[in-house]
Design a protein around this motif. Sequence first.
Motif, PDB file in Angstrom:
ATOM      1  N   THR A 109       0.765  -1.140  -0.114  1.00  0.00           N
ATOM      2  CA  THR A 109      -0.173   0.205   0.220  1.00  0.00           C
ATOM      3  C   THR A 109       0.697   1.341  -0.083  1.00  0.00           C
ATOM      4  O   THR A 109       1.897   1.468   0.836  1.00  0.00           O
ATOM      5  CB  THR A 109      -0.838  -0.131   1.435  1.00  0.00           C
ATOM      6  N   LEU A 110       0.253   2.055  -0.617  1.00  0.00           N
ATOM      7  CA  LEU A 110       1.267   3.497  -0.802  1.00  0.00           C
ATOM      8  C   LEU A 110       0.477   4.355  -0.427  1.00  0.00           C
ATOM      9  O   LEU A 110      -0.536   4.677  -1.046  1.00  0.00           O
ATOM     10  CB  LEU A 110       1.609   3.348  -1.615  1.00  0.00           C
ATOM     11  N   ALA A 111       1.186   6.055   1.048  1.00  0.00           N
ATOM     12  CA  ALA A 111       0.512   6.789   0.604  1.00  0.00           C
ATOM     13  C   ALA A 111       1.169   7.935   0.609  1.00  0.00           C
ATOM     14  O   ALA A 111       2.698   7.935   0.927  1.00  0.00           O
ATOM     15  CB  ALA A 111       0.187   6.413   2.086  1.00  0.00           C
ATOM     16  N   PRO A 112       0.713   9.531   0.201  1.00  0.00           N
ATOM     17  CA  PRO A 112       1.819  10.247   0.204  1.00  0.00           C
ATOM     18  C   PRO A 112       2.083  10.954   1.077  1.00  0.00           C
ATOM     19  O   PRO A 112       0.948  10.776   1.819  1.00  0.00           O
ATOM     20  CB  PRO A 112       0.472  11.125  -0.750  1.00  0.00           C
ATOM     21  N   VAL A 113       2.910  11.099   1.732  1.00  0.00           N
ATOM     22  CA  VAL A 113       3.212  11.743   3.095  1.00  0.00           C
ATOM     23  C   VAL A 113       4.059  12.541   2.790  1.00  0.00           C
ATOM     24  O   VAL A 113       5.096  13.346   1.638  1.00  0.00           O
ATOM     25  CB  VAL A 113       4.361  10.458   4.322  1.00  0.00           C
ATOM     26  N   GLU A 114       4.937  13.552   3.153  1.00  0.00           N
ATOM     27  CA  GLU A 114       5.692  14.975   3.498  1.00  0.00           C
ATOM     28  C   GLU A 114       7.334  14.106   2.964  1.00  0.00           C
ATOM     29  O   GLU A 114       7.566  13.563   3.952  1.00  0.00           O
ATOM     30  CB  GLU A 114       5.863  15.778   4.518  1.00  0.00           C
ATOM     31  N   GLY A 115       8.119  14.719   2.561  1.00  0.00           N
ATOM     32  CA  GLY A 115       8.944  13.665   2.419  1.00  0.00           C
ATOM     33  C   GLY A 115       9.150  12.685   0.931  1.00  0.00           C
ATOM     34  O   GLY A 115      10.001  11.957   0.486  1.00  0.00           O
ATOM     35  N   GLY A 116       7.767  12.444  -0.051  1.00  0.00           N
ATOM     36  CA  GLY A 116       7.947  11.023  -0.318  1.00  0.00           C
ATOM     37  C   GLY A 116       6.111  10.317   0.099  1.00  0.00           C
ATOM     38  O   GLY A 116       5.347  10.615  -0.838  1.00  0.00           O
ATOM     39  N   THR A 117       6.544   9.372  -0.136  1.00  0.00           N
ATOM     40  CA  THR A 117       5.273   8.073  -0.016  1.00  0.00           C
ATOM     41  C   THR A 117       5.515   7.066   1.194  1.00  0.00           C
ATOM     42  O   THR A 117       6.792   6.612   1.060  1.00  0.00           O
ATOM     43  CB  THR A 117       5.838   7.419  -1.197  1.00  0.00           C
ATOM     44  N   LEU A 118       4.458   7.101   2.042  1.00  0.00           N
ATOM     45  CA  LEU A 118       4.902   6.219   3.062  1.00  0.00           C
ATOM     46  C   LEU A 118       3.962   4.708   2.273  1.00  0.00           C
ATOM     47  O   LEU A 118       3.618   4.296   2.253  1.00  0.00           O
ATOM     48  CB  LEU A 118       4.007   5.927   4.097  1.00  0.00           C
ATOM     49  N   VAL A 119       5.370   3.219   2.294  1.00  0.00           N
ATOM     50  CA  VAL A 119       5.285   2.307   1.592  1.00  0.00           C
ATOM     51  C   VAL A 119       4.808   0.734   2.693  1.00  0.00           C
ATOM     52  O   VAL A 119       6.035   1.175   3.735  1.00  0.00           O
ATOM     53  CB  VAL A 119       5.981   1.903   0.576  1.00  0.00           C
ATOM     54  N   THR A 120       3.716   0.247   2.386  1.00  0.00           N
ATOM     55  CA  THR A 120       3.505  -0.504   3.876  1.00  0.00           C
ATOM     56  C   THR A 120       4.234  -2.040   2.531  1.00  0.00           C
ATOM     57  O   THR A 120       3.778  -2.297   1.297  1.00  0.00           O
ATOM     58  CB  THR A 120       2.519  -1.092   4.018  1.00  0.00           C
ATOM     59  N   SER A 121       4.424  -3.129   2.923  1.00  0.00           N
ATOM     60  CA  SER A 121       4.443  -3.808   1.779  1.00  0.00           C
ATOM     61  C   SER A 121       3.999  -5.171   3.333  1.00  0.00           C
ATOM     62  O   SER A 121       4.599  -5.288   4.364  1.00  0.00           O
ATOM     63  CB  SER A 121       6.088  -4.223   2.112  1.00  0.00           C
ATOM     64  N   TYR A 122       3.559  -6.294   3.087  1.00  0.00           N
ATOM     65  CA  TYR A 122       2.937  -7.176   3.928  1.00  0.00           C
ATOM     66  C   TYR A 122       2.744  -8.602   2.577  1.00  0.00           C
ATOM     67  O   TYR A 122       2.321  -9.639   1.418  1.00  0.00           O
ATOM     68  CB  TYR A 122       1.561  -7.124   4.149  1.00  0.00           C
ATOM     69  N   CYS A 123       3.505  -9.754   3.832  1.00  0.00           N
ATOM     70  CA  CYS A 123       2.740 -11.040   3.221  1.00  0.00           C
ATOM     71  C   CYS A 123       1.729 -11.497   4.005  1.00  0.00           C
ATOM     72  O   CYS A 123       1.331 -11.176   5.136  1.00  0.00           O
ATOM     73  CB  CYS A 123       4.044 -12.071   3.495  1.00  0.00           C
ATOM     74  N   ASP A 124       0.048 -11.828   4.065  1.00  0.00           N
ATOM     75  CA  ASP A 124      -0.938 -12.444   4.173  1.00  0.00           C
ATOM     76  C   ASP A 124      -0.784 -13.977   4.610  1.00  0.00           C
ATOM     77  O   ASP A 124      -1.050 -14.353   2.670  1.00  0.00           O
ATOM     78  CB  ASP A 124      -1.886 -11.631   4.559  1.00  0.00           C
TER      79      ASP A 124
END
Length: 162
Positions: A109-124
């Motif tokens: 999942t990607l979320a714009p944040v100050e300074g770039g993108t908060l990226v969450t990687s997961y395995c479910d």
Amino acid sequence: MIDDTPQAERIEVTRTIPAPPVAVFAVLRDPQGHVDIDSSGMLQDATGEPVSAAGDEFVVHMDREALGDVPMSRYDVTVTIRELVPDEAISWTILGRVRPPIGHVYGYTLAPVEGGTLVTSYCDWSQIHPEWRERDIFPIISAQALKATLGILERTVRRRAG
């Protein structure tokens, strides 16, 4: 943030990447991008076009000897996109040689944040086939390996932009 508790059925890691979501997503929707950012060493190459919708597929050429845990050597898997929201989310399942299909899901999942993108990687693996649950094989890839992939993702995004 890393959640790798033994009872977890999902591992998530996060990292802020100093690039806009569109640049990060461009790597994640590209089959070769998956190979480029793999920290396990198992992904050797990919065949297929960048994905654009749920249901799209591509093939990844694997080498399990990179992990040295099971004698599977070289084989192909089909990656099937489950969710795709441009510049926000992508997830997929894998169909390889083993039957029944395992049913685990990888994603970002990607979320714009100050300074770039908060990226969450997961395995479910919360919805895996009961036969695989009984074998107690998860997680196959550790939280640290997912975290390493995020570092490689940052490097890959930077190199593709430059």
